[in-house]
Design an enzyme around this catalytic site. Structure first.
Site, PDB file in Angstrom:
ATOM      1  N   HIS A   1       0.846  -1.232  -0.094  1.00  0.00           N
ATOM      2  CA  HIS A   1      -0.280  -0.004   0.041  1.00  0.00           C
ATOM      3  C   HIS A   1       0.539   1.285   0.034  1.00  0.00           C
ATOM      4  CE1 HIS A   1       0.906   0.033   4.241  1.00  0.00           C
ATOM      5  NE2 HIS A   1       0.586   1.322   4.183  1.00  0.00           N
TER       6      HIS A   1
HETATM    7  C1  UD1 Z   1      -2.363   5.848   5.720  1.00  0.00           C
HETATM    8  C2  UD1 Z   1      -0.670   6.237   6.446  1.00  0.00           C
HETATM    9  C3  UD1 Z   1       0.074   5.044   6.274  1.00  0.00           C
HETATM   10  C4  UD1 Z   1      -0.315   3.910   6.911  1.00  0.00           C
HETATM   11  C5  UD1 Z   1      -1.603   3.282   6.144  1.00  0.00           C
HETATM   12  C6  UD1 Z   1      -2.355   2.223   6.640  1.00  0.00           C
HETATM   13  C7  UD1 Z   1      -0.086   8.504   6.055  1.00  0.00           C
HETATM   14  C8  UD1 Z   1       0.494   9.535   5.303  1.00  0.00           C
HETATM   15  N1  UD1 Z   1      -0.133   7.399   5.576  1.00  0.00           N
HETATM   16  O1  UD1 Z   1      -1.842   5.400   4.384  1.00  0.00           O
HETATM   17  O2  UD1 Z   1       1.227   5.210   7.183  1.00  0.00           O
HETATM   18  O3  UD1 Z   1       0.514   2.894   6.706  1.00  0.00           O
HETATM   19  O4  UD1 Z   1      -2.490   4.792   6.529  1.00  0.00           O
HETATM   20  O5  UD1 Z   1      -3.474   1.877   5.927  1.00  0.00           O
HETATM   21  O6  UD1 Z   1      -1.046   8.894   7.143  1.00  0.00           O
HETATM   22  N2  UD1 Z   1      -9.189   5.152   1.590  1.00  0.00           N
HETATM   23  C9  UD1 Z   1     -10.420   4.595   1.588  1.00  0.00           C
HETATM   24  N3  UD1 Z   1     -10.988   4.010   2.786  1.00  0.00           N
HETATM   25  C10 UD1 Z   1     -10.600   4.730   3.881  1.00  0.00           C
HETATM   26  C11 UD1 Z   1      -9.244   5.015   3.846  1.00  0.00           C
HETATM   27  C12 UD1 Z   1      -8.535   5.375   2.871  1.00  0.00           C
HETATM   28  O7  UD1 Z   1     -10.994   4.311   0.535  1.00  0.00           O
HETATM   29  O8  UD1 Z   1     -11.113   4.385   4.920  1.00  0.00           O
HETATM   30  C13 UD1 Z   1      -8.306   5.470   0.142  1.00  0.00           C
HETATM   31  C14 UD1 Z   1      -8.770   6.824  -0.255  1.00  0.00           C
HETATM   32  O9  UD1 Z   1      -8.782   6.746  -1.625  1.00  0.00           O
HETATM   33  C15 UD1 Z   1      -7.448   7.670   0.274  1.00  0.00           C
HETATM   34  C16 UD1 Z   1      -6.455   6.622   0.168  1.00  0.00           C
HETATM   35  O10 UD1 Z   1      -7.096   5.212   0.456  1.00  0.00           O
HETATM   36  O11 UD1 Z   1      -7.334   8.696  -0.397  1.00  0.00           O
HETATM   37  C17 UD1 Z   1      -5.420   6.886   0.972  1.00  0.00           C
HETATM   38  O12 UD1 Z   1      -5.729   7.094   2.439  1.00  0.00           O
HETATM   39  P1  UD1 Z   1      -4.779   7.907   3.451  1.00  0.00           P
HETATM   40  O13 UD1 Z   1      -5.237   7.698   4.720  1.00  0.00           O
HETATM   41  O14 UD1 Z   1      -4.634   9.219   2.739  1.00  0.00           O
HETATM   42  O15 UD1 Z   1      -3.286   6.928   3.254  1.00  0.00           O
HETATM   43  P2  UD1 Z   1      -3.154   5.623   3.295  1.00  0.00           P
HETATM   44  O16 UD1 Z   1      -2.515   5.172   2.045  1.00  0.00           O
HETATM   45  O17 UD1 Z   1      -4.286   4.645   3.910  1.00  0.00           O
END
Ligand code: UD1
Length: 338
Positions: A204
């Site tokens: 991820h």
């Molecule tokens: C975040 C953390 C990362 C951690 C990971 C675990 C940061 C910078 N990164 O990354 O360190 O390892 O979480 O999962 O904080 N999304 C959904 N549903 C959700 C959450 C996210 O669909 O409930 C999708 C959205 O498209 C979003 C993307 O995932 O834009 C990224 O989510 P985000 O929380 O920004 O970062 P992660 O890649 O999850």
């Protein structure tokens, strides 16, 4: 003593739970604030249920966005809450955007700030988490380090001895507290897997999944490993689309994100784990399961020193070679099985 504990994203929940429990046992008035960085049931609710975390007292509902947008939304929502609640201490855990955003707010409020999982350093400034770790530590009053290497990092950066406390790894506390319950999970039979007969994969990191030119060779390497050992890959929503488009063979089973207990069960019975996660490097170390980390560096060097984790980078040939070596060594392996 009034203490705000902050959680925002999946890897926070297993860290905040034992800290909240310990504070409440000692009579603290604990207020749980959920930023809403993660919000899908599969990324969020299932962890609250599996870990028995109570409903958050405040939900900020920030959702997804660019780094700046997400960080700013957390800060603007958290600041008035801190003014209203007037906590003595704010506790943040881990290294996600919510951690850093709440740390910055707390640092400019009268509350003192405690960071649980302080001092981890990958030295890789291209990782958003590295920025979050360094900034959070810099403004913290209390730095709770999970491992001796983290204490050394903090001393090297000039933190005062009385600020730094070597407390151990709270995520491992949660893992050990839940291991027996996880072993009762029926996830293996639901996915048609046999203990010791599959590899578990997670991918991820933006550096691995956002650019198709990076992801494609990684998927080709996984496909080659899968010809020797079937793989199961619970897909993070960030990567789910690209993984579906990757058209993997049926030797690579792409499944929805797993809950906490199911995921621990999947790790514990895997012949091999391939991951770009931070926490999974630690969980496999405790479980004694071989882990190949698809990164060039780690903020958790203790996992490599213990012998369960190898950094194999993103070169497909290197990944396949390391995986075949691990598969040839047999299962189980590692400290917990010695
Ligand atoms: C975040 C953390 C990362 C951690 C990971 C675990 C940061 C910078 N990164 O990354 O360190 O390892 O979480 O999962 O904080 N999304 C959904 N549903 C959700 C959450 C996210 O669909 O409930 C999708 C959205 O498209 C979003 C993307 O995932 O834009 C990224 O989510 P985000 O929380 O920004 O970062 P992660 O890649 O999850």
């Amino acid at each position: 003593m009034r203490i705000i504990c902050v959680a925002g994203a999946r890897p926070n929940y297993m860290k905040v739970k034992p800290v909240m429990d310990a504070l409440e046992e000692r009579g603290a008035d604990v207020i749980l604030v959920h930023t809403g960085q993660h919000y899908d049931a599969a990324m969020n609710d299932v962890f609250f249920e599996d870990l028995g975390i109570r409903r958050p007292d405040h939900y900020l509902g920030v959702g997804s966005g660019s780094h700046a947008v997400q960080t700013a939304r957390v800060m603007t929502a958290f600041e008035p809450l801190v003014e209203q609640v007037r906590p003595d201490i704010v506790v943040v855990v881990g290294d996600v955007n919510s951690t850093m955003a709440c740390a910055l707010v707390a640092a400019k409020s009268p509350a003192r700030l405690a960071h649980v999982e302080a001092g981890l350093r990958s030295g890789d400034w291209t990782m958003p988490e590295e920025v979050n770790r360094v900034v959070t530590d810099r403004v913290s009053d209390y730095l709770f380090a999970p491992s001796p290497d983290a204490v050394v990092n903090l001393r090297t950066e000039g933190f005062r001895d009385e600020q730094v406390h070597l407390v151990g790894n709270v995520m491992v506390d949660t893992l050990l507290a839940n291991l027996e319950r996880a072993k009762a999970s029926d996830v293996l039979s639901r996915l048609g897997l046999t203990a010791g007969g599959y590899g578990l994969v997670t991918l991820h990191r933006p550096a691995n999944v956002d650019d198709p030119d990076v992801l494609r060779p990684l998927l080709a390497a996984l496909e080659e490993v899968a010809q020797h050992c079937p793989l199961v890959l619970p897909a993070h929503p960030r990567a789910a689309g690209q993984l579906r488009d990757g058209r993997m063979s049926d030797r690579v089973q792409i499944v929805p994100p797993a809950g906490y207990l199911d995921f621990v069960a999947l790790q514990a019975s895997a012949k091999l784990v391939l991951t770009d996660s931070g926490g999974i490097q630690e969980e496999t170390t405790v479980l004694g399961v071989p882990c190949l980390t698809l990164r060039d560096n780690t903020e958790r060097p203790i996992t490599v020193d213990e012998g369960t984790n190898q950094l194999v980078g993103r070169d497909p040939a290197r990944i396949v070679k390391a995986a075949l070596e691990v598969l040839a060594l047999g299962w189980p392996r590692g400290p917990a099985h010695r």
